[in-house]
Motif scaffolding. Sequence first.
Motif, PDB file in Angstrom:
ATOM      1  N   UNK A 167     -44.029  29.964  77.752  1.00  0.00           N
ATOM      2  CA  UNK A 167     -43.326  28.689  77.542  1.00  0.00           C
ATOM      3  C   UNK A 167     -43.184  28.412  76.044  1.00  0.00           C
ATOM      4  N   UNK A 168     -42.474  29.280  75.373  1.00  0.00           N
ATOM      5  CA  UNK A 168     -42.402  29.195  73.907  1.00  0.00           C
ATOM      6  C   UNK A 168     -41.035  28.710  73.450  1.00  0.00           C
ATOM      7  N   UNK A 169     -41.003  28.226  72.222  1.00  0.00           N
ATOM      8  CA  UNK A 169     -39.750  27.811  71.613  1.00  0.00           C
ATOM      9  C   UNK A 169     -38.793  28.995  71.498  1.00  0.00           C
ATOM     10  N   UNK A 170     -39.333  30.159  71.183  1.00  0.00           N
ATOM     11  CA  UNK A 170     -38.498  31.352  71.033  1.00  0.00           C
ATOM     12  C   UNK A 170     -37.732  31.652  72.313  1.00  0.00           C
ATOM     13  N   UNK A 171     -38.404  31.577  73.460  1.00  0.00           N
ATOM     14  CA  UNK A 171     -37.739  31.832  74.740  1.00  0.00           C
ATOM     15  C   UNK A 171     -36.679  30.776  75.042  1.00  0.00           C
ATOM     16  N   UNK A 172     -36.951  29.526  74.673  1.00  0.00           N
ATOM     17  CA  UNK A 172     -35.980  28.454  74.912  1.00  0.00           C
ATOM     18  C   UNK A 172     -34.734  28.650  74.045  1.00  0.00           C
ATOM     19  N   UNK A 173     -34.939  28.975  72.772  1.00  0.00           N
ATOM     20  CA  UNK A 173     -33.809  29.220  71.873  1.00  0.00           C
ATOM     21  C   UNK A 173     -33.038  30.459  72.317  1.00  0.00           C
ATOM     22  N   UNK A 174     -33.765  31.491  72.755  1.00  0.00           N
ATOM     23  CA  UNK A 174     -33.128  32.716  73.227  1.00  0.00           C
ATOM     24  C   UNK A 174     -32.219  32.442  74.420  1.00  0.00           C
ATOM     25  N   UNK A 175     -32.680  31.638  75.359  1.00  0.00           N
ATOM     26  CA  UNK A 175     -31.880  31.309  76.542  1.00  0.00           C
ATOM     27  C   UNK A 175     -30.596  30.595  76.149  1.00  0.00           C
ATOM     28  N   UNK A 176     -30.696  29.647  75.243  1.00  0.00           N
ATOM     29  CA  UNK A 176     -29.506  28.909  74.814  1.00  0.00           C
ATOM     30  C   UNK A 176     -28.553  29.789  74.006  1.00  0.00           C
ATOM     31  N   UNK A 177     -29.110  30.689  73.201  1.00  0.00           N
ATOM     32  CA  UNK A 177     -28.274  31.587  72.407  1.00  0.00           C
ATOM     33  C   UNK A 177     -27.504  32.549  73.308  1.00  0.00           C
ATOM     34  N   UNK A 178     -28.171  33.084  74.331  1.00  0.00           N
ATOM     35  CA  UNK A 178     -27.498  33.978  75.280  1.00  0.00           C
ATOM     36  C   UNK A 178     -26.347  33.241  75.978  1.00  0.00           C
ATOM     37  N   UNK A 179     -26.593  31.971  76.351  1.00  0.00           N
ATOM     38  CA  UNK A 179     -25.548  31.181  77.007  1.00  0.00           C
ATOM     39  C   UNK A 179     -24.348  30.983  76.082  1.00  0.00           C
ATOM     40  N   UNK A 180     -24.609  30.692  74.795  1.00  0.00           N
ATOM     41  CA  UNK A 180     -23.514  30.523  73.832  1.00  0.00           C
ATOM     42  C   UNK A 180     -22.774  31.826  73.588  1.00  0.00           C
ATOM     43  N   UNK A 181     -23.511  32.933  73.532  1.00  0.00           N
ATOM     44  CA  UNK A 181     -22.874  34.243  73.364  1.00  0.00           C
ATOM     45  C   UNK A 181     -21.973  34.562  74.550  1.00  0.00           C
ATOM     46  N   UNK A 182     -22.436  34.206  75.744  1.00  0.00           N
ATOM     47  CA  UNK A 182     -21.640  34.489  76.932  1.00  0.00           C
ATOM     48  C   UNK A 182     -20.320  33.723  76.897  1.00  0.00           C
ATOM     49  N   UNK A 183     -20.381  32.443  76.526  1.00  0.00           N
ATOM     50  CA  UNK A 183     -19.137  31.670  76.484  1.00  0.00           C
ATOM     51  C   UNK A 183     -18.185  32.256  75.457  1.00  0.00           C
ATOM     52  N   UNK A 184     -18.718  32.762  74.352  1.00  0.00           N
ATOM     53  CA  UNK A 184     -17.887  33.396  73.336  1.00  0.00           C
ATOM     54  C   UNK A 184     -17.225  34.662  73.883  1.00  0.00           C
ATOM     55  N   UNK A 185     -18.002  35.463  74.606  1.00  0.00           N
ATOM     56  CA  UNK A 185     -17.468  36.697  75.196  1.00  0.00           C
ATOM     57  C   UNK A 185     -16.387  36.373  76.232  1.00  0.00           C
ATOM     58  N   UNK A 186     -16.623  35.358  77.059  1.00  0.00           N
ATOM     59  CA  UNK A 186     -15.647  34.975  78.082  1.00  0.00           C
ATOM     60  C   UNK A 186     -14.367  34.458  77.433  1.00  0.00           C
ATOM     61  N   UNK A 187     -14.521  33.597  76.411  1.00  0.00           N
ATOM     62  CA  UNK A 187     -13.344  33.117  75.687  1.00  0.00           C
ATOM     63  C   UNK A 187     -12.586  34.291  75.050  1.00  0.00           C
ATOM     64  N   UNK A 188     -13.328  35.227  74.460  1.00  0.00           N
ATOM     65  CA  UNK A 188     -12.694  36.383  73.813  1.00  0.00           C
ATOM     66  C   UNK A 188     -11.917  37.219  74.826  1.00  0.00           C
ATOM     67  N   UNK A 189     -12.477  37.381  76.020  1.00  0.00           N
ATOM     68  CA  UNK A 189     -11.789  38.152  77.066  1.00  0.00           C
ATOM     69  C   UNK A 189     -10.522  37.434  77.527  1.00  0.00           C
ATOM     70  N   UNK A 190     -10.630  36.131  77.739  1.00  0.00           N
ATOM     71  CA  UNK A 190      -9.492  35.364  78.252  1.00  0.00           C
ATOM     72  C   UNK A 190      -8.369  35.196  77.230  1.00  0.00           C
TER      73      UNK A 190
END
Length: 474
Positions: A167-190
């Motif tokens: 239950x660390x800050x690193x894991x929380x930031x990592x989860x949010x960063x992955x989500x932001x990266x995914x939206x970027x990838x989806x936008x880039x594809x579309x």
Amino acid sequence: MTPRKIAAFAIGPIGGALLGLITLPIITWFFSQEDVGRMAMLQVTIGFSTLLFSLGLDQAYVREFHEANDKPALLKRALLPGLFLLLLTLAILLLFGGTLANWLFERPDWYLSLLIVTALLAAFISRFLSLVLRMNERGLAFSLSQLLPKLVLIAIISGYVLLRADKSLTNLVLANTIALLLVCVVFAFNTRKEWIAGLRTSLDWQHLKSMLKFGMPLILGGIAYWGLTAIDKVFLRTLASFEELGVYSVAVSFAGAATILQSVFSTVWAPTVYKWASQGEGLENVHKVSRYILGLVVLLFCFAGLLSWVVTLFLPANYMAVQWILVSCLGAPLLYVLSETTVVGIGISRRSSFAMSAALIAFLVNLAGNWLLIPTFGAAGAAVSTCISFWVFFVLRTEFSIYLWKPMPRLLLYGYSALVVAGASAFTLYGETIYSFMLAFWCLLLVAALFSFRAEVREALGFVTVRFKKTVSG
């Protein structure tokens, strides 16, 4: 824009807000209050960096889109300068190791800084690519790009819980960063056809200068509005603690459900009101809509005051203060929507400097309010300060609109809005000690509002009944 296209664009904010209400309780149970507060600082930083490094070119892209013959080249001119400056700034910050993470989280960790840099870049690129979908009226692709990251975040956090991850800050930031990266990838594809075509074009420096000339002055107004909505979190980080910031960010997130109304209304309202104005029908229809929205705003404040205790059923014990803070946090989205119904004169007259002045003055009010209230009341003080400053913002936008366009009746507007702001402020600061009195206040205000807006309520109920009968019979 047709109703079908409006509905397609509305799926994103509505679904995102609902998914956020699912994600939030999971995060509060699994991660510490301080880390929830630290994540709020990341969101503030993402908002500010996207605004600042866009250089106003996102607005210039929207303005020139329909007139541009080469739209991929226009995208390149809008995206490239800010992206270059952002990359340069972030590269310099990374040279100092964990300095960036230390500034935001008080954790001098280079890996955290790297995650922050990745999140900032993904959010910045997503901002411009989302405009491509929006301007091409690809509402469903736009909405799905907003929903998928929320679903991924829920999946990651749920995976943490099931696997009993740290239950660390690193894991929380990592989860949010992955989500932001995914939206970027989806936008880039579309938008791949547009940006790939843009890569092949040459950069028109003369046109870029004219775009910067248009966009740069808008940054001041943008920063003023960003400050109006985000300076409370900065003050809590400085004058209080990450625990207070965590409580406040959870209350703001629950109140964010009201942004559904803000998003849908803003999408429909602007093109509609300008059409009315061009046909000479503006003022009467604006009065009618402002009454409807005022009635809805008052009713939502009343129901929130009476039912805010419900949120405590889904949160840990150390978030009990959210039930009091939540009501004032509704001020930002609800009063903003109300101001959208009265600010039309500024848009019709094309005097955008008045809109920027309203945001700047309200921002200064919020600065003073946070400075005075946070040392004594913590998160509750921040909520009250922001609520009051948005009321000032609403009044200024209304008065400027009247000055530039036409007069409108505003006794009811100012009277009821002042009552709900005063009630929300008292509820947030002293609700725990005067709870019975506040319940009576919200009940009386609810009865008064139902009487004052009885015609609007009757008409709305009639409309819903007719639509329901048609749906059933069809």
